[in-house]
Design a protein around this motif. Sequence first.
Motif, short mmCIF file in Angstrom:
data_model
loop_
_atom_site.label_atom_id
_atom_site.label_comp_id
_atom_site.label_asym_id
_atom_site.label_seq_id
_atom_site.Cartn_x
_atom_site.Cartn_y
_atom_site.Cartn_z
N GLY A 29 -8.22 -5.76 1.27
CA GLY A 29 -7.41 -4.63 0.82
C GLY A 29 -7.78 -4.20 -0.59
O GLY A 29 -7.59 -3.04 -0.97
N HIS A 54 -3.55 -3.65 9.70
CA HIS A 54 -2.12 -3.66 9.41
C HIS A 54 -1.77 -4.52 8.21
O HIS A 54 -0.61 -4.62 7.84
N SER A 55 -2.78 -5.18 7.62
CA SER A 55 -2.47 -5.79 6.33
C SER A 55 -3.09 -4.96 5.21
O SER A 55 -3.36 -5.46 4.13
N GLY A 56 -3.32 -3.69 5.49
CA GLY A 56 -3.68 -2.76 4.43
C GLY A 56 -5.15 -2.69 4.07
O GLY A 56 -5.50 -2.22 3.00
N VAL A 57 -6.03 -3.15 4.95
CA VAL A 57 -7.46 -3.09 4.67
C VAL A 57 -7.97 -1.68 4.99
O VAL A 57 -7.62 -1.13 6.03
N PRO A 58 -8.79 -1.08 4.10
CA PRO A 58 -9.34 0.24 4.41
C PRO A 58 -10.15 0.20 5.71
O PRO A 58 -10.82 -0.80 5.98
N GLN A 73 1.29 -2.28 2.88
CA GLN A 73 0.85 -3.30 3.82
C GLN A 73 0.07 -4.42 3.14
O GLN A 73 0.09 -5.56 3.60
N GLN A 74 -0.58 -4.08 2.03
CA GLN A 74 -1.29 -5.13 1.29
C GLN A 74 -0.31 -6.14 0.70
O GLN A 74 -0.70 -7.24 0.34
N ARG A 79 -0.94 1.83 3.31
CA ARG A 79 -1.88 0.73 3.15
C ARG A 79 -1.53 -0.12 1.94
O ARG A 79 -1.61 -1.34 1.96
N MET A 99 2.16 -7.30 2.41
CA MET A 99 2.73 -8.06 3.52
C MET A 99 1.60 -8.79 4.24
O MET A 99 0.62 -8.16 4.66
#
Lengths: 622, 270
Positions: free
Chosen positions: B124, A210-214, B96-97, B93, B99
């Motif tokens: 990320g 949820h912090s955008g990691v693949p 989200q990176q 994504r 935040m």
Amino acid sequence: MTCWRLSINATFQPGRNHDFVVMQSSRYLASGRRMERRSLWWVAFGLAIALALYSSGIVQSAIQGELLNLGGWSLVQRFLAASLHPDLSSEFVRLTLNATGVTLAFAVCGTVLSLGLGFVGGILSSEVWWQTLFPTRPALRYLGQGVQFGLAIPRAIHELIWGLLFVNLFGLDPLVGLLAIALPFGAIVAKVFSDILDETPREPLHALIHSGVPPLSAWLYGLLPQALPNLLSYSFYRFECSLRAAAVLGIIGAGGLGYEIFLSLQSLRYEQLWTLFYALILLNGSVDMASAALRHRLGAPTRLDLNLKSRSDIPSQELHPHESDNLQRQEAARTERVARSALMGRPSTDWSLIGAAGAIALLIILCFSSIGADWGQLMTATPWERLGAIAQETLPMTVSRAELQTLARLAGQTLSMSLLAIAIASFGGISLSFLAAHNFLQPGGLLFPSRRTEPGIFKNLRRWLMVGLSRLFLLLCRAIPAPIWALVCLFVLFPGIFPGAIALAIHNLGILGRLMAEGVENLDAKPLQALKAQGTTAPLVFLYGVLPLCLPRFLAYSLYRWEVCMRETVIVGLVGAGGLGRLLTEQLSSFDYSGVMVTLSFFVALTFGVDWVSRQMGRSLR
Amino acid sequence: MSFYRSSAAQSPLRYDTVPALELSRVSHQFGKFEALSDISLRVEAGERVALVGSSGAGKSTLLRLMNGTLMPASGEIWVLGQRLDRLSHKRLRGVQQQMGTIYQQFHLINSLRVVHNVNAGHLGRWPFWKAAASLLYPLDVKIAARALEQVGIPEKLFARTDQLSGGEQQRVALARVLVQNPALILADEPIASLDPELSRSMMNLLRDLTTELGKTLIVSLHSVEFARSHCDRLIGLRQGQILFDAPATQVSDDMLEALYQRDVPARSQS
């Protein structure tokens, strides 16, 4: 006692609103005494064991005084006497060393292959893999379940049967032994690994996602490191299992200690037999010790907890105080080292662990090159053509009514054998585990937590001797393959399912006893100290503290082991104990593949049934 | 702060013109339970906003909606000019990176060393091979060390994470967010597991670092005192609705009493 009564009289005045309390408490009393439905499983289990005893025919023969074949008694005496003077001629010692090397090599290579297979299979059959990588396609989860189901069949069939099958495909090549270990063990490892991955807490993984990691990075970073200690710990245990399997496979021609033991036993050379036994005991003992030491060093959990956790419906301790203490001590040492090295430098290296890793890598390379399996065979067409031919032969799967009756009778025998074996093994294992645990009878241990260790070593010598002897006994039990125990039993017992059950029981007793002793050693001592602090005597500490803490986990693990016993009935079938295993080995050696297929289906169904029942019973322990 | 590689600077969006976060008429249910109803609010870049209210008022749900863990049942959520529920997986994504979230239970990877947990802030941006390599041999250690220095525990760089105290673990989580270098920092009860002393220093860190680095902070808090002293705007949530939304200086004791008064059963109200 009088004091207690007095105080009751003083505070308890009937006629006041205590009546309400009494009503309530009697209701709870009634509900506590009512037989719960799930405990019916245990009653049924007890009846089944009784039935198994009856059907094995020992009760009748005991009544008629024909239980023991007294004619074989002199053989037993000779056999036992030989243990004191094993054959130590240089020629035979050299042969023994060679055989030990072969067995070790098979075990190492079999473990490596099964771990590789199990790692990939475990990832692909885990729920969390598909959920993480394809969150938008929930249907793919069924793919994982499909992989899991596909692996259930190789898992249900014993490595010996795989070995006999592969001999027909590849001829007498080391490849047979390797694949026979790798395939079923790979499937077992896959199951356990996927359970471990799915049981690992997912909050860190989700926090990353949820912090955008693949997804793939998140899985590698957020899930795998958390699961790694469990995966490693289980891998070491797998090695111990592979070693025992390699010894058994030796009997059907893979060579090594199992083969030599079989030859010596057949030609009645007991002195040689004991030399080989001692080699096997030394090999098993050192591998078990090395694996325990490495696991301890890595702070990895014990197998008892791993298996129980993977079934998720059974109580288990999370972190043992014992181990966490140890971890903290190690960590303190490590932080000190870090503090001493430059602040911005790399983490200080743990050379002993790196050394162990290097040694293991070298051993693996050495073992693969020494076995010299003909891997090219997998690429040629011949074995695959043979497989096709075998498949064609099995295709018209016809069973006559008479055959079906025979199969049902043999299935009953197999079931009785597994029941008797697990009943004896778990009773013996649980009893011996306390004697073999180093912290049980010692002062300062579980029973006498407040007493300090007495200064003199000799005062404790008797206790340490007991620990040492019971451990040695457990090691002897598990190091010798079950078919060899069966042959030894046949000295004095008439052939049938009873000697088979005894042989399986002895072998599994050794395994269970050791794992349970580890469980006792990792017990949380605090509740016991609390009991001790109120002046409870040692036997009552055992009854009210130790036993209730251990028993549910021990019984749960025994239930799990029942399924393993079920699979292992095949290997004692090999040496003439009854059941489906004997039929199966006969059919395999006479190339009756259609018969093999039918028997195997029966066997797999029986294994699944045992697995289901043991799960249901395990739930009642929750 | 040019020390951390900023991906915000490369984005075509100009963050100073769009609000950092905007919710309009957002509602969310769990089964039949109405967790949030009709929430509208707007947070400008650089603001420090506290969400206050009793347990179950919907603070955590609101934060989880903001960072895209949950999607709203109805209404719109805009983060940095992008509507969350309309984005593809990949674009989501990307947002989200921008935040970084801090959790009450830390959600760190316990079996890894601190340096890896801090480095997880890079994930990320890092390609897979670099993430895998760094697990074997930690990369960009200087950035991690610098972040740990900022949160006050430089000596813990190579310690195992599960050996740290709660306060130290929360600092590791903050260091990870610093390395991630997002435009928004969301914190869900970041001090609920810490003692008063640690709580104060953690809140000081959050306030000072967000001011210094020009970040937007949205933090849910149990403690009204810290909300008033460390944030410039308070949003009071009660039973899934906004009771007040006011500058910290204008939040009166009466407003707070109304926020925390015992729930009156719905039946007797109607």
